[in-house]
Every structure is written in structure tokens, then in C-alpha cells.
Design a protein around this motif. Structure first.
Motif, short mmCIF file in Angstrom:
data_model
loop_
_atom_site.label_atom_id
_atom_site.label_comp_id
_atom_site.label_asym_id
_atom_site.label_seq_id
_atom_site.Cartn_x
_atom_site.Cartn_y
_atom_site.Cartn_z
N THR A 123 0.66 9.77 13.43
CA THR A 123 -0.50 9.51 14.28
C THR A 123 -0.05 8.82 15.57
N GLY A 159 -10.45 2.55 8.99
CA GLY A 159 -9.31 3.42 8.69
C GLY A 159 -8.04 3.00 9.40
N GLY A 161 -4.87 2.60 8.58
CA GLY A 161 -3.53 3.12 8.26
C GLY A 161 -2.55 2.02 7.89
N GLU A 190 -11.08 -0.37 4.89
CA GLU A 190 -9.96 0.40 4.33
C GLU A 190 -10.24 0.73 2.87
N ALA A 191 -10.15 2.03 2.54
CA ALA A 191 -10.41 2.46 1.16
C ALA A 191 -9.17 2.33 0.29
N HIS A 250 -9.62 5.31 14.81
CA HIS A 250 -8.63 6.33 15.20
C HIS A 250 -8.27 7.18 14.00
#
Ligand code: SAH
Length: 528
Positions: A123, A159, A161, A190-191, A250
Motif C-alpha cells: 500500500t 483500517g 494496517g 482495527e478488526a 486509506h
């Protein structure tokens, strides 16, 4: 005349803290989309089979001893055996975030994560530190333009990362103590428990403890000892009227589950024909076909299927086991097909503009997140806000011209396009983001916001001064590393098929001001 480069950015050295190392390790891997975003999507129309309850269930009955490619595939097949085929959104949700072994929740091997050369995709923040730095500067420009509030600022990332983007944002904001001191708290949605821990290690240090409360997980950031709170959804983050939230998403919206539909022409049956009191009029004269939406559902592939029998498109690698599942088109209306395609005038128009065969993807979670961002910034009937404040920046891939995404589901594994129905849980799934839908949801949810963009990522980053900042970094890095810095930032703005400058878009949600002030990166100048 106003310069394209914001004033505050002209002296890049003044703004940015010391350069950290280049991120050359990921330079040779492909971005999330692969080299051609349109090349490998699952063509819903060519690949699906019509589902009928009897054939679908017989397949499963014949299939008791079938070997499924992952534990999640087995669970999904068992669930479908009980309930019948499931909506694509349910399948995606399970594949991405299920406790049983979703892509972000434990399925992939322990010695790697989703990102970089060893992972599945790369990313922008992992490619170049300049990306996150410019997002930090964008928040700074909004904080300046909105009156330099001295307290109550919240940074929110959905999200996050590996936490790289937030780290770059925070390091940049540190150079502006007045803004840095205005931040009360950082929220991370955040999952993934593994990524949550990676974010904590990066932002707080490996030794920093993490504690759990009713709201989520807590630790203390290495920058300014700010509290960081992790939650699994944005709904768990409190909303208060005097807070100024700066929100970044993002490559988050592309991971949210979609429902997919196809418009079909249904011959009107007697029961569906308007009831006639005139018995002399034969029903064939009064029945005209109607257009109805049919939902795309997920069901198991027939036992013994191969890539050949399933006609896996040439654009998808056949090195995975044959897909365990396939898309089927429901033969009658479902709960979702009755209301989701009616939920926006843009969707409703498809009946007349395209007609039978029209395809439609709807992402209810994207609407929820966009509405939530808007309510936090602009207030809402449930959460009135005396003065709108804050901003949200959404960066992702999807049409920038208002077109509704179709056929956009992709499977990605180790930098290759694979079938989205192969190895559930091990395969990353992503879809195109409906930016126009996000804009519609945001403005519908709050009268206190306005939306700018989407603009192409390349334009956004160049207006933010990526070239100037990268030149400074490259000079400092020396000849060899400098070349890597150069290659990296150019890739972020490259408008060609392998680049990220055109297919990725940026969209901003801001406090409503009658369109009088455009944000930096979207055509506006810095307001100090
Ligand atoms: N923004 C990062 C990561 C993008 S990958 C970057 O650009 O590098 C998607 C991120 O969203 C991951 O952190 C993943 O765990 C998280 N995520 C995916 N679906 C989610 C959901 N439904 N709720 C919360 N987080 C989710």
C-alpha cells in the motif's frame, strides 16, 4: 495568482522532521490492484450460474466427504447447507474478518502479514513515508483553516494496517507543537488482533503494555505520551459535540463487504398482474414484464470441479486449488434485493438508463462509515454539534466519475490475482469503492458537512507538494537510496497502468462552508 503548491509547503524542510529510512523493500512488489485493475475481476455475468434450491442443495448432499480448501470453507459450506446460498456480503464478511479464520483475523501464516514483499499486496504508506507525511500536513492545513483549536482534537484512523501511516502522520504533526498539543486522543479502528498488536508495537513500543476496557484496548503513544484507543468498529468511539475529529481511511473502504445485484426482466405472472375486475379482459393482455433486481448469492461449486470446468478467467492465477464456491443468481427476490437497489436515486435510475442486465454493487457498511464520519464532523439529529469541525480524508480505488462499481470483486494472494472464491480466509478480497455513494451518504447524514472530490491521488499528492518533499528526502538519502526514494514517490503519482496516481482517488468530508473554501490538495490554498 495562487500557486499550486501550498505556501506552507514551499519550504518543505521547515515542515518535515528528519527523514527516516527509505522503504525500498516493497518497491518491486505490485500494489493491491495488480498491474491492471480491470484485468482480473470476476465477471459476475459470465461466471455465475442460476441458482435453484434443488440443484444447489443436491450438490452439497453429494458432497459429504468433500475436502474443503480451508477450515473457513468447510464452515461456510456447512452454513450454506442449512440456510441455502448466502449473500455475497455475508461471504465477504466471513472471509475477511470472521473469528473462524478470516483474512484479517488469523487465517494467514504466523510468519508473515498481509503487506510487503512477503505478504499479498503493498500500500502507499508502505511504499513511501512521504505519503503519510503529506496526510499529516493535510490535517495541519485543516486545523489551521478551522481556527487552530487548542484542545479537543482527535485523530482517528480506520483500517490502519501496520500503523505506518499513523506513525508518519504523528511524526509530521510533532513539528507543529501547537497542533500536536491540541490532540487529546488517537483512535484506531482495527478488526485484526495481530495488526492491532503490530500498530501498538510501532506507535507505543514493544514493551508498552496494552490494557483492555469496555471500549477497547488502550496504550500510550511514543509521541507526546498521547493515549491510543483501539476499537473494532467506529461505533464504539464516543461522539462529543466539542471534539474536532481528523479521520483518515486509506484502503479501508475497499475491504468492506458488498451486495451485488443484476436487473432481470420478469414476465408478469397472473398473481403479479394488476387484478382486473373486468373478466372479459384476458390476462395475457394486461401482463407486461417487470424489471426486478436479483441478488448474487454464493453457493458451493459442484464436487470435483476444476479450474477448467469452472472456467476460471485467464486473468486469475490457476495455482490455487479450484474455487470452493461460485456466484449464483437468486431466482426470486431476496430481502436485500427489494430494498438496497431502491436506497439511492443513482441506483433507481439504472432501470431506465441501462435496463435488463444492469449490474449493481451496494456497500451498506460504506454508507454507515461515511454517515458516521459526517455526523462526527458536522453533527446530526442524534448528535447535534454547535459548530461543525474536523475533516475526513478517504483514499482508495474506485471510479472517480460517479459511475457505480460493477464486477469489481477481486481475490489477491501473494501479489497475484486469484479467484475470490479460492481458499476462503487465505485470499484477500477487495472491491472498487463507490465514492459518489460515500459523498451521498455523508451529505445525507449531516447538514453540517460538504464533500470535495474525488480527485485522482496523483493530483492530490502533487498539489500537496510531493515532488518538493521527495526531492529533499532524496538529496539527504545519498545517490543510491535517493534513486529508491524517487522511484517510490513517482509510483504513487504515476497515472499509467502500473501506477497508483490515477486509479486511486482522494475524497474529503469537511465542515459545511457553502463551498467557499476548498481544501488543500483539492484546488484550495493554505489558510493560516
Ligand atoms: N491503511 C493500511 C491498511 C489497509 S488494509 C494501509 O494502507 O497500509 C485494510 C485494513 O483494514 C487492515 O488493517 C484490516 O485489518 C482493516 N480492516 C478490514 N476490514 C475491517 C473491518 N470490517 N473493520 C475494521 N477493520 C478492518
Amino acid at each position: 495568482m495562487k500557486s499550486a503548491v501550498p505556501r506552507a509547503l514551499r519550504n518543505a524542510r521547515r515542515i518535515f522532521p528528519r527523514a527516516s529510512s527509505t522503504r525500498s523493500s516493497s518497491l518491486s512488489s505490485s500494489p493491491r490492484l495488480g498491474n491492471n485493475r480491470l484485468s482480473g475481476t470476476t465477471t459476475l455475468t459470465s461466471q455465475h450460474r442460476n441458482f435453484s434450491a434443488t440443484t444447489g442443495l443436491r450438490d452439497i448432499d453429494e458432497d459429504k466427504d468433500r475436502k474443503w480448501s480451508t477450515p473457513l470453507a468447510k464452515q461456510l459450506a456447512a452454513a450454506i447447507e442449512l440456510t441455502g446460498p448466502i449473500p455475497l456480503a455475508s461471504f465477504m464478511r466471513m472471509c475477511l474478518t470472521s473469528d473462524i479464520g478470516g483474512y484479517y483475523t488469523g487465517a494467514i501464516e504466523k510468519d508473515r502479514d498481509q503487506f510487503g514483499l512477503k505478504g499479498d499486496f503493498v500500500t502507499s504508506p508502505e511504499i513511501s513515508q512521504v505519503f503519510g507525511e503529506l496526510i499529516g500536513v493535510w490535517f495541519l492545513t485543516e486545523w489551521l483553516a478551522q481556527g487552530r483549536q487548542s484542545r479537543g482534537v482527535e485523530l482517528v484512523e480506520v483500517g490502519p494496517g501496520r500503523g505506518t501511516l499513523m506513525d508518519d502522520v504523528l511524526r509530521t504533526i510533532q513539528s507543529f507543537p501547537a497542533m500536536a498539543n491540541s490532540i487529546d486522543v488517537i483512535y484506531m479502528v482495527e478488526a485484526s488482533p495481530e495488526l492491532r498488536m503490530a500498530q501498538k508495537n510501532l506507535l507505543c513500543g514493544e514493551d508498552a503494555p496494552m490494557t483492555e476496557s469496555k471500549v477497547g484496548y488502550h496504550s500510550v503513544c511514543k509521541y507526546n505520551a498521547l493515549p491510543i484507543v483501539w476499537t473494532e468498529t467506529i461505533k464504539s468511539i464516543p461522539i462529543a459535540p466539542h471534539k474536532m475529529p481528523f479521520i483518515v481511511a486509506h484502503e479501508f473502504f475497499d475491504a468492506l463487504p458488498i451486495h451485488a445485484f443484476e436487473l432481470v426482466s420478469v414476465p408478469a405472472s397472473k398473481s403479479e398482474a394488476p387484478s382486473s375486475t373486468d373478466n372479459s379482459s384476458p390476462s395475457s393482455k394486461t401482463t407486461t414484464p417487470t424489471l426486478q433486481w436479483r441478488e448474487m448469492l454464493v453457493s458451493p461449486t459442484p464436487p470435483g470441479s476444476t479450474h477448467e470446468s469452472l472456467k476460471t478467467p485467464a486473468t486469475q492465477s490457476r495455482e490455487t486449488p479450484p474455487p470452493d464456491f461460485q456466484l449464483t443468481r437468486a431466482t426470486s427476490s431476496t430481502r436485500h434485493s427489494l430494498y438496497l437497489p431502491e436506497s439511492s436515486p443513482r441506483f433507481r435510475a439504472l432501470k431506465s438508463t441501462v435496463g435488463p442486465g444492469a449490474l449493481l454493487e451496494v456497500c451498506p457498511d460504506a454508507s454507515l462509515y461515511a454517515s458516521d464520519f459526517a455526523a462526527r464532523i458536522g453533527g446530526s439529529p442524534q448528535h447535534p454539534k454547535p459548530k461543525p469541525s474536523g475533516a475526513a480524508l478517504i483514499l482508495d480505488y474506485g471510479p472517480g466519475d460517479g459511475t457505480i462499481p460493477t464486477n469489481s470483486l477481486r481475490g489477491i494472494r501473494k501479489h497475484r490475482r486469484v479467484s475470490p472464491f479460492a481458499e476462503p480466509g487465505l485470499t484477500d478480497l477487495s472491491v472498487d469503492v463507490d465514492f459518489a455513494g460515500i459523498a451521498e451518504s455523508a451529505t445525507r447524514a449531516s447538514e453540517g458537512v460538504e464533500v470535495h472530490g474525488p480527485v485522482a491521488q496523483g493530483d492530490f499528492l502533487e498539489l500537496m507538494g510531493i515532488r518538493e518533499r521527495a526531492e529533499v528526502l532524496a538529496k539527504r538519502a545519498g545517490e543510491e537510496k535517493g534513486r529508491a526514494v524517487e522511484k517510490a514517490w513517482r509510483r504513487l503519482v504515476d497515472r499509467g497502468p502500473g501506477g497508483m496516481g490515477k486509479v486511486y482517488q482522494a475524497l474529503a468530508i469537511l465542515p459545511e462552508n457553502g463551498g467557499r473554501r476548498r481544501p488543500v490538495g483539492f484546488g484550495g490554498d493554505v489558510v493560516q
